[in-house]
Enzyme design. Structure first.
Site, PDB file in Angstrom:
ATOM      1  N   CYS A 299       0.804  -1.225   0.000  1.00 42.41           N
ATOM      2  CA  CYS A 299       0.000   0.000   0.000  1.00 42.41           C
ATOM      3  C   CYS A 299       0.835   1.273   0.000  1.00 42.41           C
ATOM      4  O   CYS A 299       0.293   2.367  -0.142  1.00 42.41           O
ATOM      5  CB  CYS A 299      -0.964   0.007   1.194  1.00 42.41           C
ATOM      6  SG  CYS A 299      -0.119   0.102   2.766  1.00 42.41           S
TER       7      CYS A 299
ATOM      8  N   CYS B 198      -2.808  -1.131   8.597  1.00 41.35           N
ATOM      9  CA  CYS B 198      -2.244   0.096   9.184  1.00 41.35           C
ATOM     10  C   CYS B 198      -1.995  -0.092  10.673  1.00 41.35           C
ATOM     11  O   CYS B 198      -0.977   0.371  11.207  1.00 41.35           O
ATOM     12  CB  CYS B 198      -3.184   1.274   8.959  1.00 41.35           C
ATOM     13  SG  CYS B 198      -3.443   1.672   7.216  1.00 41.35           S
TER      14      CYS B 198
END
Length: 142
Positions: A37, A107
């Site tokens: 990402c 995340c």
């Protein structure tokens, strides 16, 4: 995808953004990234050498709102904790606090990994420093 109010708050008002000098003996630096990402997270802890408590924490994150919010929250949680307590912070705790959607769980994993890396770096510095303080000129006693 709608972000939770907490994610938006941490993104718009990040806490503890910045950095310490990474060669400081009392600072541990963790740098982690997720190639899939493009998020890169640097998280640092400043440990009080007398108490072993994290006095301060800073981060710099290049990534999405969830990555920034995860790092910001992690630095808030780290302050005032011992190293062992800090290692108990898990990505699932961050996910729950920020209400991260499944597609953004990576995340929170980055934040947990950054905490572990920062603490490992700090401990490595302490081991190296302890080795320097050994008196190599001391005479053995009989």
């Amino acid at each position: 995808m709608a972000y939770s109010d907490k994610v938006v708050d941490h993104f718009n008002n990040p806490r503890n953004m910045g950095s310490f000098k990474k060669d400081d003996e009392g600072v541990g630096t963790g740098m982690v990234g997720a190639p899939e990402c493009g998020d890169v997270m640097k998280l640092q802890v400043k440990v009080n050498p007398e108490t072993g408590v994290i006095d301060d924490a800073k981060f710099k994150t290049f990534g999405c709102g969830s990555a920034i919010a995860s790092s910001s929250l992690a630095t808030e949680w780290l302050k005032g904790k011992t190293l062992d307590q800090a290692l108990e912070i898990k990505n699932v705790d961050i996910v729950q606090e920020l209400s991260l959607p499944p597609v953004k769980i990576h995340c929170s994993v980055l934040a947990e990994d950054a905490i572990k890396a920062a603490i490992a770096d700090y401990k490595k510095k302490q081991d190296t420093t302890a080795g320097k303080n050994v008196d190599t000129h001391a005479q053995p006693t009989a």
